[in-house]
Design a protein around this motif. Structure first.
Motif, PDB file in Angstrom:
ATOM      1  N   TRP A 171      53.487  34.190  41.808  1.00  0.00           N
ATOM      2  CA  TRP A 171      52.512  35.048  40.377  1.00  0.00           C
ATOM      3  C   TRP A 171      52.530  36.465  41.204  1.00  0.00           C
ATOM      4  CZ3 TRP A 171      52.130  32.538  35.537  1.00  0.00           C
ATOM      5  CH2 TRP A 171      52.147  31.150  36.275  1.00  0.00           C
ATOM      6  N   GLY A 172      52.618  36.984  39.992  1.00  0.00           N
ATOM      7  CA  GLY A 172      52.154  38.678  40.482  1.00  0.00           C
ATOM      8  C   GLY A 172      50.479  38.025  40.180  1.00  0.00           C
ATOM      9  N   LYS A 173      49.900  39.388  40.244  1.00  0.00           N
ATOM     10  CA  LYS A 173      48.738  39.892  40.378  1.00  0.00           C
ATOM     11  C   LYS A 173      48.301  39.819  39.059  1.00  0.00           C
ATOM     12  CE  LYS A 173      48.306  44.887  40.951  1.00  0.00           C
ATOM     13  NZ  LYS A 173      47.563  45.638  41.410  1.00  0.00           N
ATOM     14  N   PRO A 174      47.057  39.396  38.477  1.00  0.00           N
ATOM     15  CA  PRO A 174      46.480  39.553  37.053  1.00  0.00           C
ATOM     16  C   PRO A 174      46.386  41.152  36.694  1.00  0.00           C
ATOM     17  CG  PRO A 174      45.320  38.382  37.883  1.00  0.00           C
ATOM     18  CD  PRO A 174      45.160  39.163  39.297  1.00  0.00           C
ATOM     19  N   ILE A 175      46.725  41.339  35.525  1.00  0.00           N
ATOM     20  CA  ILE A 175      47.526  42.307  34.805  1.00  0.00           C
ATOM     21  C   ILE A 175      46.442  42.803  33.638  1.00  0.00           C
ATOM     22  CG2 ILE A 175      49.629  43.138  35.726  1.00  0.00           C
ATOM     23  CD1 ILE A 175      50.909  42.679  33.733  1.00  0.00           C
ATOM     24  N   ARG A 176      46.605  43.643  32.917  1.00  0.00           N
ATOM     25  CA  ARG A 176      45.706  44.033  31.259  1.00  0.00           C
ATOM     26  C   ARG A 176      46.589  44.576  30.867  1.00  0.00           C
ATOM     27  NH1 ARG A 176      40.490  43.566  28.921  1.00  0.00           N
ATOM     28  NH2 ARG A 176      40.908  45.912  27.419  1.00  0.00           N
ATOM     29  N   ARG A 177      47.452  44.228  29.834  1.00  0.00           N
ATOM     30  CA  ARG A 177      47.795  44.303  28.514  1.00  0.00           C
ATOM     31  C   ARG A 177      47.381  44.402  27.672  1.00  0.00           C
ATOM     32  NH1 ARG A 177      49.288  46.450  32.818  1.00  0.00           N
ATOM     33  NH2 ARG A 177      51.682  46.234  33.069  1.00  0.00           N
TER      34      ARG A 177
END
Length: 209
Positions: A42-48
């Motif tokens: 899994w990738g790190k948390p991102i904000r969109r």
């Protein structure tokens, strides 16, 4: 599975938090999420930020007997900052704001409101996402059979701030129109080029050939 098939599905995205910092005529959501990655894990948390829009539909009215199309021109705030004129030439279009209304019914209603037209047979041109990097909008584009004799004029709903000019254009002028840059929105470009490619077969089906 081929290389063109997607590797992941919605199950490979985890929404950690969802906020709605703005709710007006449109809505903006802020999502914190993570998703699976091509090399595993899994990738790190991102904000969109997501511009939330209802589904939409657009139509290019075409008169196969007269060899004409109809376009509408109106002010568009998104063209204000960088375009010489923010009055854009485009298809008849609208947002789905009535529960249970199909895309075809929506666009028939909009054709009356924006151009005083009653459409006949409708042909789907494309269904696509205009800008999936920032909005969930999905647009259904049609070409619609129409009698354009005497068509054109000023239309729209004044209560909604609409001031719309409808005008007819010979199909023979479409290539020139495309080259001129006067039409510069995706739905209109797609529909106009589709009509140039499919006009002959459409005329046969619609009884004009």
């Amino acid at each position: 599975m081929t290389d063109l098939d997607p590797r992941f599905t919605q199950d490979d995205v985890e929404i950690l938090e969802r906020e709605t910092p703005f709710q007006g005529f449109f809505r903006v959501d802020a999502l914190t999420l993570r998703h699976r990655q091509y090399e595993g894990g899994w990738g790190k948390p991102i904000r969109r930020e997501l511009f939330v829009r209802p589904r939409a539909a657009a139509v290019l009215p075409y008169d196969p007997v007269r060899g004409e199309i109809l376009l509408v021109e109106q002010f568009r705030v998104g063209a204000l900052e960088w375009r010489t004129s923010p009055w854009c030439l485009e298809l008849i279009a609208g947002l789905a704001d009535k529960d249970g209304e199909s895309a075809e019914d929506l666009i028939r209603r909009e054709a009356v409101e924006e151009a005083g037209l009653t459409l006949g047979v409708m042909e789907t041109v494309a269904q696509y996402m205009p800008s999936p990097g920032g909005t969930d909008e999905r647009l259904h584009v049609f070409v619609g059979q129409a009698d354009l004799e005497g068509a054109g004029g000023i239309f729209g709903c004044p209560d909604e701030g609409e001031d719309i000019r409808a005008l007819t254009v010979p199909v023979a002028q479409i290539p020139e129109l495309l080259v001129s840059g006067r039409v510069d929105n995706a739905a209109s470009l797609i529909a106009l080029q589709w009509l140039l490619l499919h006009r002959n077969e459409l005329d046969v089906r619609w009884g004009a050939a």
